[in-house]
Design an enzyme around this catalytic site. Structure first.
Site, PDB file in Angstrom:
ATOM      1  N   LYS A  13       0.837  -1.206   0.000  1.00 39.68           N
ATOM      2  CA  LYS A  13       0.000   0.000   0.000  1.00 39.68           C
ATOM      3  C   LYS A  13       0.869   1.251   0.000  1.00 39.68           C
ATOM      4  O   LYS A  13       0.668   2.168  -0.777  1.00 39.68           O
ATOM      5  CB  LYS A  13      -0.881  -0.006   1.259  1.00 39.68           C
ATOM      6  CG  LYS A  13      -1.780   1.196   1.368  1.00 39.68           C
ATOM      7  CD  LYS A  13      -2.426   1.311   2.728  1.00 39.68           C
ATOM      8  CE  LYS A  13      -3.177   0.046   3.081  1.00 39.68           C
ATOM      9  NZ  LYS A  13      -3.968   0.208   4.307  1.00 39.68           N
ATOM     10  N   LYS A  41       3.330  -2.195  11.204  1.00 40.27           N
ATOM     11  CA  LYS A  41       2.026  -2.120  11.872  1.00 40.27           C
ATOM     12  C   LYS A  41       2.213  -2.514  13.324  1.00 40.27           C
ATOM     13  O   LYS A  41       3.149  -3.243  13.656  1.00 40.27           O
ATOM     14  CB  LYS A  41       1.046  -3.073  11.192  1.00 40.27           C
ATOM     15  CG  LYS A  41      -0.407  -2.811  11.515  1.00 40.27           C
ATOM     16  CD  LYS A  41      -0.991  -1.700  10.652  1.00 40.27           C
ATOM     17  CE  LYS A  41      -2.395  -1.335  11.074  1.00 40.27           C
ATOM     18  NZ  LYS A  41      -3.045  -0.407  10.142  1.00 40.27           N
ATOM     19  N   ASP A 100      -5.360   3.658  13.931  1.00 39.17           N
ATOM     20  CA  ASP A 100      -6.063   2.567  13.239  1.00 39.17           C
ATOM     21  C   ASP A 100      -7.287   2.285  14.106  1.00 39.17           C
ATOM     22  O   ASP A 100      -7.650   3.124  14.950  1.00 39.17           O
ATOM     23  CB  ASP A 100      -5.167   1.318  13.084  1.00 39.17           C
ATOM     24  CG  ASP A 100      -5.773   0.265  12.153  1.00 39.17           C
ATOM     25  OD1 ASP A 100      -5.832   0.509  10.944  1.00 39.17           O
ATOM     26  OD2 ASP A 100      -6.230  -0.792  12.635  1.00 39.17           O
ATOM     27  N   ASN A 150     -13.728   6.179  11.913  1.00 35.44           N
ATOM     28  CA  ASN A 150     -13.065   7.245  11.158  1.00 35.44           C
ATOM     29  C   ASN A 150     -13.234   7.072   9.649  1.00 35.44           C
ATOM     30  O   ASN A 150     -13.623   8.014   8.943  1.00 35.44           O
ATOM     31  CB  ASN A 150     -11.577   7.272  11.550  1.00 35.44           C
ATOM     32  CG  ASN A 150     -10.787   8.230  10.711  1.00 35.44           C
ATOM     33  OD1 ASN A 150     -10.151   7.847   9.735  1.00 35.44           O
ATOM     34  ND2 ASN A 150     -10.832   9.508  11.048  1.00 35.44           N
TER      35      ASN A 150
HETATM   36  P1  NDP Z   1     -12.445   2.912  13.968  1.00 38.00           P
HETATM   37  O1  NDP Z   1     -12.038   2.283  15.213  1.00 38.00           O
HETATM   38  O2  NDP Z   1     -12.579   4.396  13.898  1.00 38.00           O
HETATM   39  O3  NDP Z   1     -13.816   2.274  13.449  1.00 38.00           O
HETATM   40  C1  NDP Z   1     -13.961   0.910  13.218  1.00 38.00           C
HETATM   41  C2  NDP Z   1     -15.418   0.631  12.894  1.00 38.00           C
HETATM   42  O4  NDP Z   1     -15.560  -0.745  12.575  1.00 38.00           O
HETATM   43  C3  NDP Z   1     -16.337   0.873  14.091  1.00 38.00           C
HETATM   44  O5  NDP Z   1     -17.590   1.254  13.613  1.00 38.00           O
HETATM   45  C4  NDP Z   1     -16.374  -0.501  14.758  1.00 38.00           C
HETATM   46  O6  NDP Z   1     -17.544  -0.701  15.533  1.00 38.00           O
HETATM   47  C5  NDP Z   1     -16.371  -1.404  13.544  1.00 38.00           C
HETATM   48  N1  NDP Z   1     -15.761  -2.692  13.884  1.00 38.00           N
HETATM   49  C6  NDP Z   1     -14.527  -2.905  14.418  1.00 38.00           C
HETATM   50  N2  NDP Z   1     -14.305  -4.210  14.602  1.00 38.00           N
HETATM   51  C7  NDP Z   1     -15.427  -4.831  14.200  1.00 38.00           C
HETATM   52  C8  NDP Z   1     -15.830  -6.177  14.124  1.00 38.00           C
HETATM   53  N3  NDP Z   1     -15.016  -7.159  14.538  1.00 38.00           N
HETATM   54  N4  NDP Z   1     -17.055  -6.440  13.619  1.00 38.00           N
HETATM   55  C9  NDP Z   1     -17.871  -5.448  13.195  1.00 38.00           C
HETATM   56  N5  NDP Z   1     -17.553  -4.152  13.238  1.00 38.00           N
HETATM   57  C10 NDP Z   1     -16.350  -3.855  13.717  1.00 38.00           C
HETATM   58  O7  NDP Z   1     -11.406   2.397  12.840  1.00 38.00           O
HETATM   59  P2  NDP Z   1     -11.091   3.011  11.431  1.00 38.00           P
HETATM   60  O8  NDP Z   1     -12.311   3.594  10.836  1.00 38.00           O
HETATM   61  O9  NDP Z   1      -9.863   3.828  11.562  1.00 38.00           O
HETATM   62  O10 NDP Z   1     -10.644   1.703  10.627  1.00 38.00           O
HETATM   63  C11 NDP Z   1     -11.566   0.887   9.899  1.00 38.00           C
HETATM   64  C12 NDP Z   1     -10.813   0.010   8.929  1.00 38.00           C
HETATM   65  O11 NDP Z   1     -10.077   0.827   8.012  1.00 38.00           O
HETATM   66  C13 NDP Z   1      -9.774  -0.940   9.546  1.00 38.00           C
HETATM   67  O12 NDP Z   1      -9.699  -2.113   8.766  1.00 38.00           O
HETATM   68  C14 NDP Z   1      -8.487  -0.152   9.399  1.00 38.00           C
HETATM   69  O13 NDP Z   1      -7.349  -0.996   9.409  1.00 38.00           O
HETATM   70  C15 NDP Z   1      -8.703   0.474   8.039  1.00 38.00           C
HETATM   71  N6  NDP Z   1      -7.902   1.641   7.757  1.00 38.00           N
HETATM   72  C16 NDP Z   1      -7.949   2.750   8.550  1.00 38.00           C
HETATM   73  C17 NDP Z   1      -7.197   3.861   8.233  1.00 38.00           C
HETATM   74  C18 NDP Z   1      -7.308   5.123   8.992  1.00 38.00           C
HETATM   75  O14 NDP Z   1      -6.719   6.122   8.536  1.00 38.00           O
HETATM   76  N7  NDP Z   1      -8.030   5.193  10.095  1.00 38.00           N
HETATM   77  C19 NDP Z   1      -6.268   3.842   7.085  1.00 38.00           C
HETATM   78  C20 NDP Z   1      -6.364   2.672   6.268  1.00 38.00           C
HETATM   79  C21 NDP Z   1      -7.125   1.608   6.624  1.00 38.00           C
HETATM   80  P3  NDP Z   1     -17.563  -0.297  17.084  1.00 38.00           P
HETATM   81  O15 NDP Z   1     -17.788   1.185  17.101  1.00 38.00           O
HETATM   82  O16 NDP Z   1     -18.667  -1.093  17.651  1.00 38.00           O
HETATM   83  O17 NDP Z   1     -16.219  -0.691  17.626  1.00 38.00           O
END
Ligand code: NDP
Length: 444
Positions: free
Chosen positions: A114, A126, A166, A240
């Site tokens: 990536k 990571k 993350d 996020n």
């Molecule tokens: P957040 O913690 O802000 O949000 C994660 C979201 O996914 C929440 O709504 C959470 O629900 C839900 N979630 C987490 N685990 C589970 C699960 N096991 N089953 C169902 N829902 C789940 O994380 P991000 O938005 O930052 O990250 C989301 C994805 O994007 C990840 O895969 C991350 O690696 C990827 N990513 C993030 C980046 C970033 O800049 N933030 C960059 C590139 C990739 P709940 O609120 O209930 O916990």
């Protein structure tokens, strides 16, 4: 058996207890086969595949912290520094109970490709912990973050390894970690990205992954004779990535009708009210079930189900393996045109194949969600220059990077006779630059 199959088999044997890591390696290797075939002798001689699947190093450590009742609690911390051939290690810190070495290794491995795709000089790494910030007081989160950084600070630095947020690591956690790093090392440097604006953060970093996802989705649709305007969009997650993906999708004329969290999902036929979601998730740190209070006509469902909703564009933005074969079948049956991954590896290999075989435009996370790390690299540049760029400047650069990524992966897929297979295109384009640097560096 050829070189690639041999290496895959030995990785599978050696790490049979790391399913997520093996899933990521299998997926990457599958699409690299035409590249390996062209260069088999050289790559075998230089042990490229053996080296690229073995992290430079990985640290695992104890994280003791004191909870609000005065009891000592213990979590496990990890940092996997996977490959720094093209720049300092860069990749987020995940705080979630599901974190283990396999998950961190899969994320670190993906991060290598990536980061290469962004065109910026950043290697892949990571880290994280099985600590769950949910339900903890601010003081408990601070105690954990300080303890975590007390150990992690020995291995990172602005020119060696620059972690970011993350799952579970947002602005609050980054702030506590940065404070502890500065205190222990006596250094004010850009050792973390995703920092607050008052202490070296970059404008647009908060929005970057979600906005970037939509910039690449928009380019993908345009280049395939479609557009986002007037399209129905389903999104999973409400963190996020999901929130800012939804924001940009709406700005580009799409109608977002779903979001989810780990307990359930919402469907709002009139289009999601994002202000309500931001208040629930970002301000109150509450569950999505609260959404009905803001929008009584919406639906809340316990469990999974976002992918059963009819949509033109589907954007998985929650976590790994959240879009499985039955979900892919439901999406295809409902006429989905494009699936672009905001999360890392949200779609299983079987589901990905099904979508591709049924003509769905599919962009994998390592390309589609690269906007976050790209903007982190822009934050590093600003920290080095001791300057801050405007929102418009950063946003424009982000858009340019995402548009370039789309064309790079499209061209790479065409060059190897797989036009439109963006999984292959992303792996091939990301791999090429890293391997070039590895060959130049010799046996290391
Ligand atoms: P957040 O913690 O802000 O949000 C994660 C979201 O996914 C929440 O709504 C959470 O629900 C839900 N979630 C987490 N685990 C589970 C699960 N096991 N089953 C169902 N829902 C789940 O994380 P991000 O938005 O930052 O990250 C989301 C994805 O994007 C990840 O895969 C991350 O690696 C990827 N990513 C993030 C980046 C970033 O800049 N933030 C960059 C590139 C990739 P709940 O609120 O209930 O916990």
């Amino acid at each position: 058996m050829g070189y690639l199959e041999n290496v895959l088999e030995s990785v599978q044997k050696k790490y049979s207890y790391q399913p997520e890591f093996l899933q990521a390696v299998s997926e990457v290797f599958e699409s690299l086969s035409p590249v390996i075939e062209r260069n088999q002798k050289l790559y075998e001689q230089e042990a490229i595949l053996e080296r690229i699947t073995e992290p430079d190093r990985q640290v695992q450590f104890r994280v003791p912290w004191v909870d609000d009742s005065g009891k000592i609690r213990v979590n496990t911390g990890y940092r996997v520094q996977f490959n720094n051939s093209i720049g300092p290690y860069k990749g987020g810190l995940r705080l979630h109970p599901s974190v283990n070495l396999s998950v961190i290794k899969f994320l670190g491995f993906e991060q290598v490709f990536k980061n290469s795709l962004t065109g910026l000089p950043i290697g892949g790494g990571k880290g994280g912990s099985d600590f769950d910030p949910k339900g903890k007081s601010d003081r408990e989160v601070m105690a954990f973050c300080q303890s975590f950084m007390t150990e992690l600070c020995k291995y990172i630095g602005a020119d060696t390894d620059v972690p970011a947020g993350d799952i579970g690591t947002g602005a609050r956690e980054i702030g506590y970690m940065f404070g502890q790093y500065k205190r222990i090392k006596g250094l004010y440097e850009g050792v973390l990205t995703g920092k607050g604006l008052s202490y070296g953060g970059s404008l647009v970093r908060t929005q970057a992954t979600g906005y970037g996802l939509l910039y690449i989705t928009d380019e993908l649709l345009k280049c395939n004779g479609l557009g986002l305007d007037g399209k129905t969009v389903t999104i999973s997650g409400s963190g996020n990535v999901a929130i800012y993906a939804a924001e940009k999708a709406m700005q580009l004329g799409g109608k977002v009708v779903t979001l989810s969290d780990s307990t359930g999902w919402i469907y709002d036929a009139e289009g999601i009210d994002l202000d309500a979601v931001k208040e629930i998730k970002e301000v109150n740190r509450a569950r999505l079930s609260e959404y009905k209070k803001y929008r009584p006509n919406s639906e809340y469902h316990e469990g999974r189900g976002v992918w059963s909703v009819k949509a033109d564009v589907a954007l998985p933005c929650a976590t790994q393996n959240e879009l499985l074969i039955d979900d892919a079948k439901a999406l295809v049956a409902n006429g989905v045109k494009a699936v672009c991954e905001g999360a890392n590896m949200p779609t299983s290999i079987e589901a990905t194949k099904y979508l591709q075989e049924n003509g769905v435009l599919f962009v994998p996370g390592k390309a589609a969600n690269a906007g976050g790390v790209a903007t982190s690299a822009l934050e590093m540049s600003q920290n080095s220059e001791r300057l801050s760029w405007t929102f418009e400047e950063v946003d424009e650069k982000l858009k340019g990077i995402m548009t370039n990524i789309y064309h790079n992966i499209d061209n790479a897929s065409a060059e190897y006779g797989m036009k439109g297979n963006y999984v292959a295109g992303a792996n091939i384009a990301g791999f090429a630059k890293v391997v070039d640097a590895m060959l130049a560096h010799g046996a290391c």
